[in-house]
Write an enzyme that holds these catalytic residues in place. Structure first.
Site, mmCIF file in Angstrom:
data_model
loop_
_atom_site.group_PDB
_atom_site.id
_atom_site.type_symbol
_atom_site.label_atom_id
_atom_site.label_comp_id
_atom_site.label_asym_id
_atom_site.label_seq_id
_atom_site.Cartn_x
_atom_site.Cartn_y
_atom_site.Cartn_z
ATOM 1 N N HIS A 1 -89.366 -53.942 3.282
ATOM 2 C CA HIS A 1 -88.419 -55.132 3.393
ATOM 3 C C HIS A 1 -87.118 -55.006 2.836
ATOM 4 O O HIS A 1 -86.661 -55.573 2.983
ATOM 5 C CB HIS A 1 -89.544 -56.068 3.450
ATOM 6 N N HIS B 1 -97.620 -56.040 7.757
ATOM 7 C CA HIS B 1 -96.107 -56.915 8.636
ATOM 8 C C HIS B 1 -94.983 -55.449 8.661
ATOM 9 O O HIS B 1 -94.461 -54.459 8.514
ATOM 10 C CB HIS B 1 -95.738 -57.511 7.503
HETATM 11 ZN ZN LIG Z 1 -97.451 -56.372 4.391
#
Ligand SMILES: [Zn+2]
Length: 249
Positions: free
Chosen positions: A100, A139
């Site tokens: 991220h 994710h």
């Molecule tokens: Zn994750």
């Protein structure tokens, strides 16, 4: 198979779930008798600067402890990638995670994009032309995608909540895409049935590891490495990592 690991990864650098006490130890207990361990060096500011803006690097530097650990994590990914280029599979047992983290910002327990720093360094040193990244974390790795969208390094995150479709998605991508010099994996284990995603079994991680190995052997001389991203249930995390590595080795 080499495990890239530094004892400082057990240090608590923040209050998020990736940094929680006992998380690395849960994985270490499963791996330490099975594999050879190698200690990485911290990534240099130049290495970080190949993918991150100076403003972002400075913003992390304000917390000296966080910066030091984050540089060590990026250095762990670099070491794992270097081992893979030489033909041996490797796993970066590192934290904080990285997928991220974008060029100029970060969120989701990530600070520097470990896999992006590693692949950019290999590319700058002309050790690879291109790469395929499989991210099987629960994710989407927006940071990694932001770095490489439109470049010769391709990012793939199977996007489905159906277990069979998830595995099929990996198989078909590996059948379609054959042009890469190295296969890199963002290995997040938060999709497990007893973790946040509630989707994959421990055996599924062994299958995914085997699929990565077979694709790498077909298409890029077996060059493959993975780095740890998510995975938060300490009761199952170690055995899931171990199962994945049994397939990958
Ligand atoms: Zn994750």
């Amino acid at each position: 198979m080499k495990i890239v690991y530094h004892p400082r990864y057990t240090e608590i650098y923040s209050s998020d779930p990736a940094a929680s006490p006992g998380r690395m130890e849960a994985i270490l207990r499963e791996l330490e008798r099975e594999y050879d361990f190698i200690e990485p060096q911290a990534a240099s500011e130049d290495d970080l600067g190949c993918v991150h803006t100076q403003a972002h690097i400075e913003s992390i530097k304000r917390d000296k402890h966080l910066y030091d650990i984050s540089c060590l994590a990026a250095g762990g990914a670099v070491k794992a990638a270097q081992i893979a280029v030489e033909g041996e599979a490797s796993f970066g047992l590192i934290r904080p995670p990285g997928h991220h983290a974008s060029p100029d910002h970060c969120w989701g327990f990530c600070y520097f994009n470990n896999i992006a720093v590693a692949l950019a360094k290999l590319q700058n040193e002309n050790l690879i032309e291109n790469a395929l990244i499989l991210d099987f974390d629960l994710h989407f790795g927006d940071g990694t995608n932001n770095f490489f969208e439109g470049s010769e390094i391709k990012y793939f995150h199977p996007d489905t909540r159906n277990r069979d479709e998830f595995i099929e998605g990996i198989i078909s991508r590996f059948q379609e895409d054959k042009d890469y010099s190295i296969l890199a994996v963002s290995a997040g284990f938060d999709r497990h049935v007893e973790d946040w995603g509630g989707q994959l079994t421990t055996d599924d991680y062994r299958t995914i590891g085997r699929l990565v190995k077979e694709a790498a052997e077909r298409n890029c001389k077996g060059r493959r490495f993975a780095v740890l991203e998510g995975g938060y249930n300490h009761n199952v995390l170690g055995r899931n990592v171990k199962a994945f590595l049994e397939g990958l080795a």
